[in-house]
Enzyme design. Sequence first.
Site, PDB file in Angstrom:
ATOM      1  CB  SER A 145      -0.889   0.022   1.248  1.00  4.73           C
ATOM      2  OG  SER A 145      -1.560   1.265   1.341  1.00  4.73           O
ATOM      3  CE1 TYR A 159      -4.135  -2.176   4.990  1.00  3.77           C
ATOM      4  CE2 TYR A 159      -3.373   0.053   4.562  1.00  3.77           C
ATOM      5  CZ  TYR A 159      -3.845  -1.151   4.100  1.00  3.77           C
ATOM      6  OH  TYR A 159      -4.024  -1.348   2.751  1.00  3.77           O
TER       7      TYR A 159
HETATM    8  P1  NAP Z   1     -11.509  -5.805   0.312  1.00  4.66           P
HETATM    9  O1  NAP Z   1     -12.411  -5.249  -0.744  1.00  4.66           O
HETATM   10  O2  NAP Z   1     -11.823  -5.504   1.742  1.00  4.66           O
HETATM   11  O3  NAP Z   1     -11.396  -7.388   0.101  1.00  4.66           O
HETATM   12  C1  NAP Z   1     -10.632  -8.123   0.988  1.00  4.66           C
HETATM   13  C2  NAP Z   1     -10.524  -9.544   0.482  1.00  4.66           C
HETATM   14  O4  NAP Z   1      -9.635 -10.262   1.353  1.00  4.66           O
HETATM   15  C3  NAP Z   1     -11.829 -10.299   0.508  1.00  4.66           C
HETATM   16  O5  NAP Z   1     -11.818 -11.199  -0.591  1.00  4.66           O
HETATM   17  C4  NAP Z   1     -11.775 -11.069   1.832  1.00  4.66           C
HETATM   18  O6  NAP Z   1     -12.540 -12.275   1.814  1.00  4.66           O
HETATM   19  C5  NAP Z   1     -10.301 -11.398   1.879  1.00  4.66           C
HETATM   20  N1  NAP Z   1      -9.721 -11.659   3.188  1.00  4.66           N
HETATM   21  C6  NAP Z   1      -9.661 -10.837   4.256  1.00  4.66           C
HETATM   22  N2  NAP Z   1      -8.991 -11.439   5.272  1.00  4.66           N
HETATM   23  C7  NAP Z   1      -8.633 -12.668   4.812  1.00  4.66           C
HETATM   24  C8  NAP Z   1      -7.949 -13.767   5.385  1.00  4.66           C
HETATM   25  N3  NAP Z   1      -7.491 -13.714   6.653  1.00  4.66           N
HETATM   26  N4  NAP Z   1      -7.786 -14.865   4.647  1.00  4.66           N
HETATM   27  C9  NAP Z   1      -8.239 -14.938   3.368  1.00  4.66           C
HETATM   28  N5  NAP Z   1      -8.879 -13.915   2.767  1.00  4.66           N
HETATM   29  C10 NAP Z   1      -9.077 -12.804   3.494  1.00  4.66           C
HETATM   30  O7  NAP Z   1     -10.009  -5.317   0.086  1.00  4.66           O
HETATM   31  P2  NAP Z   1      -9.264  -4.531  -1.116  1.00  4.66           P
HETATM   32  O8  NAP Z   1      -9.481  -3.078  -0.910  1.00  4.66           O
HETATM   33  O9  NAP Z   1      -9.574  -5.154  -2.410  1.00  4.66           O
HETATM   34  O10 NAP Z   1      -7.754  -4.802  -0.700  1.00  4.66           O
HETATM   35  C11 NAP Z   1      -6.974  -5.845  -1.250  1.00  4.66           C
HETATM   36  C12 NAP Z   1      -5.540  -5.562  -0.859  1.00  4.66           C
HETATM   37  O11 NAP Z   1      -5.165  -4.272  -1.346  1.00  4.66           O
HETATM   38  C13 NAP Z   1      -5.281  -5.526   0.645  1.00  4.66           C
HETATM   39  O12 NAP Z   1      -4.041  -6.112   0.943  1.00  4.66           O
HETATM   40  C14 NAP Z   1      -5.251  -4.042   0.949  1.00  4.66           C
HETATM   41  O13 NAP Z   1      -4.474  -3.752   2.096  1.00  4.66           O
HETATM   42  C15 NAP Z   1      -4.596  -3.522  -0.313  1.00  4.66           C
HETATM   43  N6  NAP Z   1      -4.845  -2.096  -0.562  1.00  4.66           N
HETATM   44  C16 NAP Z   1      -6.092  -1.613  -0.765  1.00  4.66           C
HETATM   45  C17 NAP Z   1      -6.267  -0.262  -0.984  1.00  4.66           C
HETATM   46  C18 NAP Z   1      -7.617   0.352  -1.203  1.00  4.66           C
HETATM   47  O14 NAP Z   1      -7.735   1.586  -1.210  1.00  4.66           O
HETATM   48  N7  NAP Z   1      -8.672  -0.443  -1.400  1.00  4.66           N
HETATM   49  C19 NAP Z   1      -5.174   0.594  -0.999  1.00  4.66           C
HETATM   50  C20 NAP Z   1      -3.907   0.065  -0.797  1.00  4.66           C
HETATM   51  C21 NAP Z   1      -3.749  -1.289  -0.580  1.00  4.66           C
HETATM   52  P3  NAP Z   1     -14.127 -12.310   2.193  1.00  4.66           P
HETATM   53  O15 NAP Z   1     -14.850 -11.585   1.084  1.00  4.66           O
HETATM   54  O16 NAP Z   1     -14.461 -13.749   2.253  1.00  4.66           O
HETATM   55  O17 NAP Z   1     -14.272 -11.594   3.495  1.00  4.66           O
END
Ligand code: NAP
Length: 250
Positions: A145, A159
């Site tokens: 991130s 985080y």
């Molecule tokens: P999200 O929409 O909240 O989706 C999270 C996903 O991770 C879901 O598929 C969830 O499964 C799964 N998950 C959570 N905990 C888990 C675990 N312990 N074991 C297996 N699966 C797990 O997240 P996102 O925004 O797409 O983020 C994806 C990645 O990008 C993360 O690492 C996040 O830190 C990073 N990121 C995101 C942003 C942003 O602005 N969105 C920015 C920078 C970095 P369920 O659906 O079954 O709960």
Amino acid sequence: MDIKKVIVVTGASRGIGAATALLAAARGYAVCVNYLKNRAAADVVVAEIEAKGGQAIAVAADVSSEHEVVSLFEAVDRQLGTLTALVNNAGVLETQMRVDQMDAARLNRVLTANVTSCFLCAREAVRRMSSKFGGSGGAIVNVSSAASRLGSAGEYVDYAASKGAVDTLTIGLAREVATEGIRVNAVRPGFIYTDIHASGGEPGRVDRVKEFVPMKRGGRPEEVAAAILWLLSDEASYATGTFIDLAGGR
Ligand code: NAP
């Protein structure tokens, strides 16, 4: 004959992981769509891949649990074949608060979910892909991130620090396996429109903060997925231990 490409995308039931799984399938990978709880959402991703003629399976596993990670990769061995790529995407954040409000239970949850998970999945991938263990090579992309550079003051420094650890894992593991046929890189997204912001207590966060982005907009999961697939591809054959920042200039 082309070697079959097999990928595990952790946390692929929605958001960046789902976009990555769909694009990977379009690029010819057989895809393991890992998820934690939301089977229905994972099934939708699998169905979308199958409808376009691709191959995918949905596998539930908490990637912060060692035995569940082992089972996840064994399921891939059995059902899809030899692993060639891993995207360490699953990640969590918790309610926005200052460091002076955080307790140990929260810190351990965030670090286990965001850091231990990446180490465990990388371990299983290296055991399968490294020439040291008889493997044919592969690539790993960690989803870090922009927070690792910026610190997330007042929101979730825990985080941000967990993503700092992911960055260091990326550099260290890349160097460790550089002569074993495995490249390890990371993407560092900025504000991306996904459900993760709701878990921080602010579903509309991207629209609130987009004014701070030089490009004045949030990003789309597909824009992150495109960079991940490039890092996995042969086009990135000399890139390892490196980062692509996807944060609109921030
Ligand atoms: P999200 O929409 O909240 O989706 C999270 C996903 O991770 C879901 O598929 C969830 O499964 C799964 N998950 C959570 N905990 C888990 C675990 N312990 N074991 C297996 N699966 C797990 O997240 P996102 O925004 O797409 O983020 C994806 C990645 O990008 C993360 O690492 C996040 O830190 C990073 N990121 C995101 C942003 C942003 O602005 N969105 C920015 C920078 C970095 P369920 O659906 O079954 O709960």
